[in-house]
Design a protein around this motif. Structure first.
Motif, PDB file in Angstrom:
ATOM      1  N   THR A  18       0.820  -1.219   0.000  1.00  0.00           N
ATOM      2  CA  THR A  18       0.000   0.000   0.000  1.00  0.00           C
ATOM      3  C   THR A  18       0.855   1.271   0.000  1.00  0.00           C
ATOM      4  N   GLN A  19       2.012   1.214   0.648  1.00  0.00           N
ATOM      5  CA  GLN A  19       2.935   2.345   0.657  1.00  0.00           C
ATOM      6  C   GLN A  19       4.076   2.018  -0.298  1.00  0.00           C
ATOM      7  N   LEU A  20       4.014   2.539  -1.519  1.00  0.00           N
ATOM      8  CA  LEU A  20       5.017   2.198  -2.518  1.00  0.00           C
ATOM      9  C   LEU A  20       6.363   2.810  -2.165  1.00  0.00           C
ATOM     10  N   PRO A  21       7.449   2.096  -2.450  1.00  0.00           N
ATOM     11  CA  PRO A  21       8.778   2.655  -2.211  1.00  0.00           C
ATOM     12  C   PRO A  21       9.104   3.740  -3.238  1.00  0.00           C
ATOM     13  N   ILE A  22      10.150   4.482  -2.979  1.00  0.00           N
ATOM     14  CA  ILE A  22      10.697   5.358  -4.015  1.00  0.00           C
ATOM     15  C   ILE A  22      11.222   4.465  -5.136  1.00  0.00           C
ATOM     16  N   ILE A  23      10.835   4.757  -6.374  1.00  0.00           N
ATOM     17  CA  ILE A  23      11.301   3.968  -7.527  1.00  0.00           C
ATOM     18  C   ILE A  23      11.928   4.925  -8.535  1.00  0.00           C
ATOM     19  N   LEU A  24      13.222   4.794  -8.724  1.00  0.00           N
ATOM     20  CA  LEU A  24      13.949   5.602  -9.687  1.00  0.00           C
ATOM     21  C   LEU A  24      13.999   4.890 -11.031  1.00  0.00           C
ATOM     22  N   SER A  25      14.310   5.633 -12.077  1.00  0.00           N
ATOM     23  CA  SER A  25      14.469   5.069 -13.418  1.00  0.00           C
ATOM     24  C   SER A  25      15.865   5.397 -13.932  1.00  0.00           C
ATOM     25  N   GLY A  26      16.416   4.480 -14.719  1.00  0.00           N
ATOM     26  CA  GLY A  26      17.739   4.700 -15.280  1.00  0.00           C
ATOM     27  C   GLY A  26      17.867   4.125 -16.667  1.00  0.00           C
ATOM     28  N   MET A  27      18.900   4.549 -17.370  1.00  0.00           N
ATOM     29  CA  MET A  27      19.194   4.007 -18.691  1.00  0.00           C
ATOM     30  C   MET A  27      20.695   4.017 -18.923  1.00  0.00           C
ATOM     31  N   THR A  28      21.149   3.107 -19.781  1.00  0.00           N
ATOM     32  CA  THR A  28      22.551   3.047 -20.147  1.00  0.00           C
ATOM     33  C   THR A  28      22.666   2.737 -21.632  1.00  0.00           C
ATOM     34  N   ILE A  29      23.639   3.337 -22.289  1.00  0.00           N
ATOM     35  CA  ILE A  29      23.919   2.984 -23.683  1.00  0.00           C
ATOM     36  C   ILE A  29      25.359   2.489 -23.824  1.00  0.00           C
ATOM     37  N   THR A  30      25.853   1.930 -22.737  1.00  0.00           N
ATOM     38  CA  THR A  30      27.096   1.169 -22.772  1.00  0.00           C
ATOM     39  C   THR A  30      26.753  -0.251 -23.221  1.00  0.00           C
ATOM     40  N   GLY A  31      27.639  -0.873 -23.991  1.00  0.00           N
ATOM     41  CA  GLY A  31      27.393  -2.227 -24.473  1.00  0.00           C
ATOM     42  C   GLY A  31      27.987  -3.270 -23.532  1.00  0.00           C
ATOM     43  N   TYR A  32      27.174  -4.234 -23.125  1.00  0.00           N
ATOM     44  CA  TYR A  32      27.605  -5.291 -22.222  1.00  0.00           C
ATOM     45  C   TYR A  32      27.334  -6.647 -22.881  1.00  0.00           C
ATOM     46  N   ASP A  33      28.176  -7.632 -22.569  1.00  0.00           N
ATOM     47  CA  ASP A  33      27.988  -8.962 -23.137  1.00  0.00           C
ATOM     48  C   ASP A  33      28.503  -9.997 -22.136  1.00  0.00           C
ATOM     49  N   ILE A  34      27.975 -11.224 -22.237  1.00  0.00           N
ATOM     50  CA  ILE A  34      28.475 -12.342 -21.439  1.00  0.00           C
ATOM     51  C   ILE A  34      29.078 -13.355 -22.418  1.00  0.00           C
ATOM     52  N   PRO A  35      30.388 -13.284 -22.681  1.00  0.00           N
ATOM     53  CA  PRO A  35      30.998 -14.216 -23.641  1.00  0.00           C
ATOM     54  C   PRO A  35      31.017 -15.653 -23.144  1.00  0.00           C
ATOM     55  N   ASP A  36      31.101 -15.829 -21.832  1.00  0.00           N
ATOM     56  CA  ASP A  36      30.996 -17.154 -21.239  1.00  0.00           C
ATOM     57  C   ASP A  36      30.599 -16.981 -19.770  1.00  0.00           C
ATOM     58  N   PRO A  37      30.087 -18.038 -19.123  1.00  0.00           N
ATOM     59  CA  PRO A  37      29.588 -17.911 -17.752  1.00  0.00           C
ATOM     60  C   PRO A  37      30.644 -17.365 -16.798  1.00  0.00           C
ATOM     61  N   GLY A  38      30.209 -16.452 -15.941  1.00  0.00           N
ATOM     62  CA  GLY A  38      31.110 -15.859 -14.973  1.00  0.00           C
ATOM     63  C   GLY A  38      31.983 -14.750 -15.532  1.00  0.00           C
ATOM     64  N   HIS A  39      31.648 -14.267 -16.728  1.00  0.00           N
ATOM     65  CA  HIS A  39      32.509 -13.312 -17.439  1.00  0.00           C
ATOM     66  C   HIS A  39      31.637 -12.285 -18.154  1.00  0.00           C
ATOM     67  N   VAL A  40      31.815 -11.012 -17.831  1.00  0.00           N
ATOM     68  CA  VAL A  40      31.124  -9.928 -18.515  1.00  0.00           C
ATOM     69  C   VAL A  40      32.149  -9.094 -19.269  1.00  0.00           C
ATOM     70  N   ARG A  41      31.831  -8.768 -20.504  1.00  0.00           N
ATOM     71  CA  ARG A  41      32.710  -7.919 -21.315  1.00  0.00           C
ATOM     72  C   ARG A  41      31.971  -6.630 -21.656  1.00  0.00           C
ATOM     73  N   ILE A  42      32.617  -5.499 -21.438  1.00  0.00           N
ATOM     74  CA  ILE A  42      32.056  -4.199 -21.789  1.00  0.00           C
ATOM     75  C   ILE A  42      32.652  -3.801 -23.134  1.00  0.00           C
ATOM     76  N   THR A  43      31.778  -3.655 -24.126  1.00  0.00           N
ATOM     77  CA  THR A  43      32.232  -3.600 -25.511  1.00  0.00           C
ATOM     78  C   THR A  43      32.258  -2.209 -26.122  1.00  0.00           C
ATOM     79  N   VAL A  44      31.254  -1.392 -25.825  1.00  0.00           N
ATOM     80  CA  VAL A  44      31.182  -0.063 -26.440  1.00  0.00           C
ATOM     81  C   VAL A  44      30.640   0.936 -25.421  1.00  0.00           C
ATOM     82  N   TYR A  45      30.918   2.204 -25.671  1.00  0.00           N
ATOM     83  CA  TYR A  45      30.434   3.274 -24.798  1.00  0.00           C
ATOM     84  C   TYR A  45      29.767   4.330 -25.662  1.00  0.00           C
ATOM     85  N   GLY A  46      28.451   4.487 -25.496  1.00  0.00           N
ATOM     86  CA  GLY A  46      27.700   5.437 -26.300  1.00  0.00           C
ATOM     87  C   GLY A  46      27.384   6.724 -25.573  1.00  0.00           C
TER      88      GLY A  46
END
Length: 328
Positions: free
Chosen positions: A127-155
């Protein structure tokens, strides 16, 4: 800070992994990626350098019994794909003892996610909603294999803010919370900025995604290779329909016309993210639900609610749905 990240895909894993350097972080996700992080931690590499992180992890469906929730949370970050927003929010309601206490924020593609979160919280008896923020990103992220994140591009820098609601228009708590989250994220290599024009930035990301994500998925090309005349003409038609809708909804866009945005897309955004592989292609290839309805589907459905047709975006939606059914 004690931070729960709901949606340990590429984006959520990168954000949560970086934050775990200075904060207590629990990543909630699924599959082999979670198993690998539980065994060996999370490796992040790419254009922002290489680092190793050890966030706590939990598989979807097991959150309610996780000991991390025995102490109060400060932040809940939702980073799931848009089709999973409702289910993710339902699991959070069932698991978190006091869901109205922490500040929530969603960093997702597409439109309509905030509305889904708020509706799900309300229907779940909050009944009492929390504060809810919104966000966005245009950085490129990928998971080439499990346990591994690669950041590929920055927009460009991501944005953190809030969307106006009946309880937030004149409430100083929202900008304070948004600035606090930006401060926390500034401890990481990721770049986020505070904005009091979040709706404008979400529309900007919507335009970018509607033009590039489905076309890249259908043609199986990175964004830089979409700069060929037939694809560019389709982008113009997608934008014409999107700008017609924006005018009806009085959306505060940064560009005066579809042509202005198209020029910005060609001259700035595509070059900055030319090597990025469309996330929708990976979803189709892996048989996962795509975010098409929060992108081009949003243009179609909202246009129809105004008695307006959006035939090009509608065709794009049907093509992506067909590709998903073929591989699903």
């Amino acid at each position: 800070m004690r931070i729960l990240v709901m949606g340990a895909g590429a984006v959520g894993s990168a954000i949560g992994g970086y934050l775990s350097r200075n904060h207590e972080v629990l990543l909630v996700g699924r599959g082999a990626h979670m198993d690998a992080m539980a065994d060996h931690g999370l490796a992040i590499d790419g254009i922002l350098g290489s680092s190793q992180h050890t966030p706590l992890v939990c598989k979807e469906g097991a959150l309610k019994d996780h000991p991390f929730l025995q102490k109060p949370l400060d932040w809940v970050l939702i980073t799931v794909k848009s089709p999973a927003t409702r289910i993710a929010t339902e699991e959070l309601i069932q698991a978190i003892p006091d869901p109205e206490r922490p500040v929530w924020a969603h960093i997702q593609n597409g439109m309509g996610n905030l509305e889904t979160i708020r509706e799900t919280l309300t229907s779940g008896g909050i009944t009492q909603l929390p504060i809810i923020l919104s966000g966005m990103t245009i950085t490129g992220y990928d998971i080439p294999d499990p346990g591994h994140v690669r950041i590929t591009v920055y927009g460009g820098p991501g944005k953190i803010g809030w969307l106006e609601t009946n309880d937030s228009q004149s409430n100083s708590v929202y900008p304070e919370a948004a600035r606090s989250l930006v401060d926390i994220l500034s401890e990481t290599p990721l770049v986020f900025e505070y904005s009091d024009r979040m709706i404008s930035f979400l529309w900007a990301k919507l335009l970018y995604n509607c033009c590039l994500n489905p076309l890249g998925a259908l043609l199986k090309l990175p964004y830089g290779e979409l700069r060929v005349e037939p694809a560019l003409e389709l982008m113009k038609e997608i934008l014409d329909e999107a700008f017609a809708l924006a005018a009806l909804e009085k959306a505060p866009l940064f560009w005066a016309s579809a042509q202005d945005y198209f020029d910005h897309l060609q001259q700035t955004l595509i070059p900055a993210t030319a090597e990025h592989e469309p996330s929708m292609l990976a979803d189709i290839q892996k048989g996962r639900a795509t975010e098409i309805m929060a992108m081009n589907g949003f243009i179609v459905e909202r246009s129809e609610s105004h008695g307006l047709k959006a035939p090009v975006n509608s065709t794009i939606v049907q093509l992506i749905r067909s590709a998903h059914m073929k591989n699903g």
